[in-house]
Design a protein around this motif. Sequence first.
Motif, PDB file in Angstrom:
ATOM      1  N   LYS A 102      41.358  57.168  49.344  1.00 22.74           N
ATOM      2  CA  LYS A 102      42.736  56.838  49.701  1.00 22.74           C
ATOM      3  C   LYS A 102      43.769  57.362  48.709  1.00 22.74           C
ATOM      4  O   LYS A 102      44.904  57.656  49.088  1.00 22.74           O
ATOM      5  CB  LYS A 102      42.882  55.325  49.844  1.00 22.74           C
ATOM      6  N   TYR A 103      43.391  57.485  47.438  1.00 22.54           N
ATOM      7  CA  TYR A 103      44.358  57.881  46.410  1.00 22.54           C
ATOM      8  C   TYR A 103      43.887  59.132  45.677  1.00 22.54           C
ATOM      9  O   TYR A 103      42.696  59.316  45.427  1.00 22.54           O
ATOM     10  CB  TYR A 103      44.578  56.731  45.423  1.00 22.54           C
ATOM     11  N   ASP A 104      44.835  59.966  45.280  1.00 21.09           N
ATOM     12  CA  ASP A 104      44.516  61.254  44.661  1.00 21.09           C
ATOM     13  C   ASP A 104      43.951  61.122  43.246  1.00 21.09           C
ATOM     14  O   ASP A 104      43.003  61.807  42.889  1.00 21.09           O
ATOM     15  CB  ASP A 104      45.765  62.146  44.635  1.00 21.09           C
ATOM     16  N   ASN A 105      44.548  60.268  42.442  1.00 24.94           N
ATOM     17  CA  ASN A 105      44.135  60.151  41.042  1.00 24.94           C
ATOM     18  C   ASN A 105      43.815  58.706  40.673  1.00 24.94           C
ATOM     19  O   ASN A 105      44.544  58.083  39.892  1.00 24.94           O
ATOM     20  CB  ASN A 105      45.229  60.695  40.108  1.00 24.94           C
ATOM     21  N   PRO A 106      42.712  58.161  41.207  1.00 19.13           N
ATOM     22  CA  PRO A 106      42.369  56.784  40.833  1.00 19.13           C
ATOM     23  C   PRO A 106      41.773  56.721  39.422  1.00 19.13           C
ATOM     24  O   PRO A 106      41.007  57.607  39.018  1.00 19.13           O
ATOM     25  CB  PRO A 106      41.326  56.388  41.887  1.00 19.13           C
ATOM     26  N   PHE A 107      42.165  55.724  38.682  1.00 23.01           N
ATOM     27  CA  PHE A 107      41.598  55.438  37.367  1.00 23.01           C
ATOM     28  C   PHE A 107      40.968  54.060  37.454  1.00 23.01           C
ATOM     29  O   PHE A 107      41.674  53.075  37.660  1.00 23.01           O
ATOM     30  CB  PHE A 107      42.710  55.436  36.299  1.00 23.01           C
ATOM     31  N   PHE A 108      39.657  53.977  37.303  1.00 22.51           N
ATOM     32  CA  PHE A 108      38.967  52.695  37.392  1.00 22.51           C
ATOM     33  C   PHE A 108      38.791  52.121  35.993  1.00 22.51           C
ATOM     34  O   PHE A 108      38.171  52.744  35.124  1.00 22.51           O
ATOM     35  CB  PHE A 108      37.616  52.874  38.080  1.00 22.51           C
ATOM     36  N   LEU A 109      39.326  50.936  35.786  1.00 27.06           N
ATOM     37  CA  LEU A 109      39.203  50.252  34.508  1.00 27.06           C
ATOM     38  C   LEU A 109      38.196  49.115  34.682  1.00 27.06           C
ATOM     39  O   LEU A 109      38.475  48.130  35.377  1.00 27.06           O
ATOM     40  CB  LEU A 109      40.551  49.702  34.048  1.00 27.06           C
ATOM     41  N   TYR A 145      45.913  52.966  39.090  1.00 33.78           N
ATOM     42  CA  TYR A 145      44.982  52.163  38.305  1.00 33.78           C
ATOM     43  C   TYR A 145      44.292  51.137  39.195  1.00 33.78           C
ATOM     44  O   TYR A 145      44.950  50.387  39.922  1.00 33.78           O
ATOM     45  CB  TYR A 145      45.712  51.426  37.179  1.00 33.78           C
ATOM     46  N   VAL A 146      42.974  51.108  39.125  1.00 31.53           N
ATOM     47  CA  VAL A 146      42.183  50.138  39.888  1.00 31.53           C
ATOM     48  C   VAL A 146      41.374  49.302  38.898  1.00 31.53           C
ATOM     49  O   VAL A 146      40.492  49.831  38.212  1.00 31.53           O
ATOM     50  CB  VAL A 146      41.242  50.828  40.893  1.00 31.53           C
ATOM     51  N   GLY A 147      41.684  48.023  38.818  1.00 32.45           N
ATOM     52  CA  GLY A 147      40.941  47.129  37.941  1.00 32.45           C
ATOM     53  C   GLY A 147      39.636  46.721  38.586  1.00 32.45           C
ATOM     54  O   GLY A 147      39.600  46.358  39.769  1.00 32.45           O
ATOM     55  N   VAL A 148      38.551  46.789  37.832  1.00 30.68           N
ATOM     56  CA  VAL A 148      37.225  46.432  38.342  1.00 30.68           C
ATOM     57  C   VAL A 148      36.659  45.326  37.459  1.00 30.68           C
ATOM     58  O   VAL A 148      36.463  45.523  36.259  1.00 30.68           O
ATOM     59  CB  VAL A 148      36.259  47.643  38.323  1.00 30.68           C
ATOM     60  N   HIS A 149      36.427  44.163  38.063  1.00 31.35           N
ATOM     61  CA  HIS A 149      35.820  43.082  37.291  1.00 31.35           C
ATOM     62  C   HIS A 149      34.424  42.807  37.827  1.00 31.35           C
ATOM     63  O   HIS A 149      34.244  42.500  39.011  1.00 31.35           O
ATOM     64  CB  HIS A 149      36.641  41.790  37.370  1.00 31.35           C
ATOM     65  N   VAL A 150      33.436  42.916  36.959  1.00 32.70           N
ATOM     66  CA  VAL A 150      32.035  42.726  37.341  1.00 32.70           C
ATOM     67  C   VAL A 150      31.529  41.461  36.666  1.00 32.70           C
ATOM     68  O   VAL A 150      31.282  41.431  35.461  1.00 32.70           O
ATOM     69  CB  VAL A 150      31.166  43.933  36.930  1.00 32.70           C
ATOM     70  N   ARG A 151      31.399  40.406  37.451  1.00 36.66           N
ATOM     71  CA  ARG A 151      30.952  39.118  36.926  1.00 36.66           C
ATOM     72  C   ARG A 151      29.440  39.022  37.051  1.00 36.66           C
ATOM     73  O   ARG A 151      28.891  39.077  38.146  1.00 36.66           O
ATOM     74  CB  ARG A 151      31.611  37.977  37.696  1.00 36.66           C
ATOM     75  N   ARG A 152      28.767  38.894  35.901  1.00 37.76           N
ATOM     76  CA  ARG A 152      27.320  38.738  35.915  1.00 37.76           C
ATOM     77  C   ARG A 152      26.956  37.547  35.011  1.00 37.76           C
ATOM     78  O   ARG A 152      27.287  36.425  35.332  1.00 37.76           O
ATOM     79  CB  ARG A 152      26.649  40.051  35.465  1.00 37.76           C
ATOM     80  N   GLY A 153      26.283  37.800  33.912  1.00 36.53           N
ATOM     81  CA  GLY A 153      25.960  36.705  33.000  1.00 36.53           C
ATOM     82  C   GLY A 153      25.172  35.603  33.680  1.00 36.53           C
ATOM     83  O   GLY A 153      24.190  35.860  34.396  1.00 36.53           O
ATOM     84  N   ASP A 154      25.611  34.369  33.510  1.00 35.73           N
ATOM     85  CA  ASP A 154      24.920  33.212  34.080  1.00 35.73           C
ATOM     86  C   ASP A 154      24.922  33.225  35.600  1.00 35.73           C
ATOM     87  O   ASP A 154      24.069  32.595  36.238  1.00 35.73           O
ATOM     88  CB  ASP A 154      25.540  31.908  33.567  1.00 35.73           C
ATOM     89  N   TYR A 155      25.873  33.955  36.205  1.00 32.47           N
ATOM     90  CA  TYR A 155      25.953  33.971  37.668  1.00 32.47           C
ATOM     91  C   TYR A 155      24.739  34.623  38.317  1.00 32.47           C
ATOM     92  O   TYR A 155      24.427  34.323  39.470  1.00 32.47           O
ATOM     93  CB  TYR A 155      27.218  34.711  38.111  1.00 32.47           C
ATOM     94  N   VAL A 156      24.070  35.503  37.618  1.00 32.36           N
ATOM     95  CA  VAL A 156      22.900  36.167  38.206  1.00 32.36           C
ATOM     96  C   VAL A 156      21.855  35.129  38.603  1.00 32.36           C
ATOM     97  O   VAL A 156      21.333  35.137  39.728  1.00 32.36           O
ATOM     98  CB  VAL A 156      22.305  37.192  37.223  1.00 32.36           C
ATOM     99  N   LYS A 157      21.558  34.205  37.694  1.00 36.15           N
ATOM    100  CA  LYS A 157      20.569  33.157  37.977  1.00 36.15           C
ATOM    101  C   LYS A 157      21.138  32.060  38.862  1.00 36.15           C
ATOM    102  O   LYS A 157      20.446  31.528  39.733  1.00 36.15           O
ATOM    103  CB  LYS A 157      20.040  32.576  36.671  1.00 36.15           C
ATOM    104  N   VAL A 158      22.403  31.698  38.627  1.00 36.41           N
ATOM    105  CA  VAL A 158      23.017  30.643  39.426  1.00 36.41           C
ATOM    106  C   VAL A 158      23.034  31.024  40.902  1.00 36.41           C
ATOM    107  O   VAL A 158      22.672  30.221  41.772  1.00 36.41           O
ATOM    108  CB  VAL A 158      24.449  30.362  38.931  1.00 36.41           C
ATOM    109  N   MET A 159      23.434  32.254  41.192  1.00 28.39           N
ATOM    110  CA  MET A 159      23.489  32.670  42.586  1.00 28.39           C
ATOM    111  C   MET A 159      22.102  32.719  43.209  1.00 28.39           C
ATOM    112  O   MET A 159      21.909  32.275  44.348  1.00 28.39           O
ATOM    113  CB  MET A 159      24.154  34.047  42.688  1.00 28.39           C
ATOM    114  N   ARG A 160      21.138  33.225  42.474  1.00 28.30           N
ATOM    115  CA  ARG A 160      19.781  33.372  43.025  1.00 28.30           C
ATOM    116  C   ARG A 160      19.069  32.031  43.156  1.00 28.30           C
ATOM    117  O   ARG A 160      18.461  31.738  44.198  1.00 28.30           O
ATOM    118  CB  ARG A 160      18.976  34.299  42.119  1.00 28.30           C
TER     119      ARG A 160
END
Length: 296
Positions: free
Chosen positions: A184-191, A146-161
Amino acid sequence: MTRSTTARSTNDTIIWTAHPSARLGNKMGEYAALYALAKLNGHQAYVLPQMQRELGNIFKISLPVLPQAVADSIKWKEYTLKDWMSPEYRNISGQYVKLFGTPCSWTFYHHIREEILREFSFHDSIKKEANSILERLKGPKVNVTYVGVHVRRGDYVKVMRDIRRGVVADKNYLQQAMDYFRWKYDNPFFLVTSNEMDWCKNNIDHSLGDVHFVGDGQEGSPARDFALLAHCNHTIMTIGTFGYWAAYLVGGETIYLTNFTLPDSPYLNIFKYSAAFLPEWIGIPADLSTLMQKGQ
């Protein structure tokens, strides 16, 4: 269960606490820094009711609670922390110390990592729900990673730019990070969890059937998303303390976005890559070409 206290300000009482601010990831950083620095200075730390409500509903935190009426009666010494550990924090003076700032750096507490992990142990009901979701997603497959994926966007898109002269993670970064785990891994599950799930569904390639969009994107009630990430084996984070803490609790391999600001960004006055990300984590540099083309 979190203990409460009837601490009163007497001539010999020393009380440390932290001002709670912002969202879950920041509060975890505030709690961890308070816990570590109070211990380092040999004093008892207390949490204010607001912090106990938000963190105590998710984790089995142990610091006692300082009643709000007592806190309001105290004349505090306000001490603002940088985002990383500094030598002067080993000798903070004052009888009633309230820490300010939103530090999120392993440099404060990594030497007592096991204690911090115990503080952020999930309540059994939350743990049970997260494991149930993972089992359901896995189905009949075995040896799943299991590979946890956190994608932070929202207000950060404008704040960063507009403010930090930087960028958030783009689709190419996420593709590179996922391809690493596929290699690297045979059966990755991205959440995948995010505060912009529609963007994720439109920009993350899920044609291989190993990507699962599980986040509900509810910033006001983040416990479910955070628990899912923290119960994975490895982590892909983008920007923000939410993803950082998920990765820290998981303890597996972590891929993070690095060099996400221009060299002259004012953000680098208060942020250090080396203090924000553990040395063994794998950084993938951000694509800054859009900022450079605009001459920003």
